[in-house]
Design a protein around this motif. Sequence first.
Motif, PDB file in Angstrom:
ATOM      1  N   ASP A   1      -6.675  -6.614 -12.068  1.00  0.00           N
ATOM      2  CA  ASP A   1      -8.038  -6.200 -11.725  1.00  0.00           C
ATOM      3  C   ASP A   1      -8.049  -5.381 -10.437  1.00  0.00           C
ATOM      4  OD1 ASP A   1      -9.897  -9.171 -12.844  1.00  0.00           O
ATOM      5  OD2 ASP A   1      -9.049  -7.464 -13.928  1.00  0.00           O
ATOM      6  N   SER A   2      -9.224  -4.873 -10.115  1.00  0.00           N
ATOM      7  CA  SER A   2      -9.429  -4.125  -8.875  1.00  0.00           C
ATOM      8  C   SER A   2     -10.543  -4.760  -8.069  1.00  0.00           C
ATOM      9  CB  SER A   2      -9.793  -2.672  -9.183  1.00  0.00           C
ATOM     10  OG  SER A   2      -8.750  -1.997  -9.853  1.00  0.00           O
TER      11      SER A   2
ATOM     12  N   ARG B   1     -12.910  -3.855  -4.254  1.00  0.00           N
ATOM     13  CA  ARG B   1     -13.136  -3.021  -3.085  1.00  0.00           C
ATOM     14  C   ARG B   1     -13.693  -3.901  -1.972  1.00  0.00           C
ATOM     15  NH1 ARG B   1     -16.880   2.285  -1.840  1.00  0.00           N
ATOM     16  NH2 ARG B   1     -18.564   0.741  -1.891  1.00  0.00           N
TER      17      ARG B   1
ATOM     18  N   ARG C   1      -1.144   1.195  -4.412  1.00  0.00           N
ATOM     19  CA  ARG C   1      -2.149   0.310  -5.010  1.00  0.00           C
ATOM     20  C   ARG C   1      -3.370   0.129  -4.116  1.00  0.00           C
ATOM     21  NH1 ARG C   1      -1.427  -4.824  -5.817  1.00  0.00           N
ATOM     22  NH2 ARG C   1       0.151  -5.110  -4.174  1.00  0.00           N
TER      23      ARG C   1
ATOM     24  N   GLN D   1      -9.785  -0.308  -1.021  1.00  0.00           N
ATOM     25  CA  GLN D   1      -9.753  -0.352  -2.480  1.00  0.00           C
ATOM     26  C   GLN D   1      -8.412  -0.929  -2.903  1.00  0.00           C
ATOM     27  OE1 GLN D   1     -12.102   0.531  -4.849  1.00  0.00           O
ATOM     28  NE2 GLN D   1     -10.665  -0.153  -6.430  1.00  0.00           N
TER      29      GLN D   1
ATOM     30  N   ASP E   1      -6.165  -1.899  -6.163  1.00  0.00           N
ATOM     31  CA  ASP E   1      -5.980  -1.764  -7.604  1.00  0.00           C
ATOM     32  C   ASP E   1      -4.752  -2.548  -8.061  1.00  0.00           C
ATOM     33  OD1 ASP E   1      -6.925   1.671  -7.177  1.00  0.00           O
ATOM     34  OD2 ASP E   1      -8.184   0.020  -7.859  1.00  0.00           O
ATOM     35  N   SER E   2      -4.707  -2.801  -9.352  1.00  0.00           N
ATOM     36  CA  SER E   2      -3.564  -3.507  -9.949  1.00  0.00           C
ATOM     37  C   SER E   2      -3.196  -4.758  -9.148  1.00  0.00           C
ATOM     38  CB  SER E   2      -2.357  -2.568 -10.031  1.00  0.00           C
ATOM     39  OG  SER E   2      -2.666  -1.412 -10.783  1.00  0.00           O
ATOM     40  N   LEU E   3      -4.177  -5.597  -8.929  1.00  0.00           N
ATOM     41  CA  LEU E   3      -3.972  -6.789  -8.119  1.00  0.00           C
ATOM     42  C   LEU E   3      -2.899  -7.688  -8.704  1.00  0.00           C
ATOM     43  CD1 LEU E   3      -7.639  -7.351  -7.128  1.00  0.00           C
ATOM     44  CD2 LEU E   3      -5.741  -7.610  -5.516  1.00  0.00           C
TER      45      LEU E   3
END
Length: 123
Positions: free
Chosen positions: A15-16, A18, A66, A81, A83-85
């Motif tokens: 997931d992402s 912010r 990421r 931000q 991404d690709s947690l």
Amino acid sequence: VQLQASGGGLVQSGDSLRLSCAASGGTFSNYGMGWFRQAPGKEREFVAAINWSGGRTYYADSVKGRFTISRDNAKNTVYLQIDSLKPEDTAVYYCAAAMSLLIYTKSSYYDYWGQGTQVTVSS
């Protein structure tokens, strides 16, 4: 300067998120900003930093590609931000401000800290 971090939560791997950090009580554009994180049982570590204008950024090797740090000086806010947690990203994330034109990776150079926001990534 007071810093208020927000945007954390419980998410799944891939997931992402912010994260936001709102600043008040000072001239935001006078400060370089950084994000750090601290996982349970570990020391606080540098994640990303951005200079006063947003024209320069720097990332820890572990998050390059990421994580993206940015800032909006009109809104007195810095963002992270993510991404690709991954589960290893689980930590409390802190924003920090340094009254400098430079970018710093060491926590000791930062003058002000937010309270932290928890990010938990489940596999």
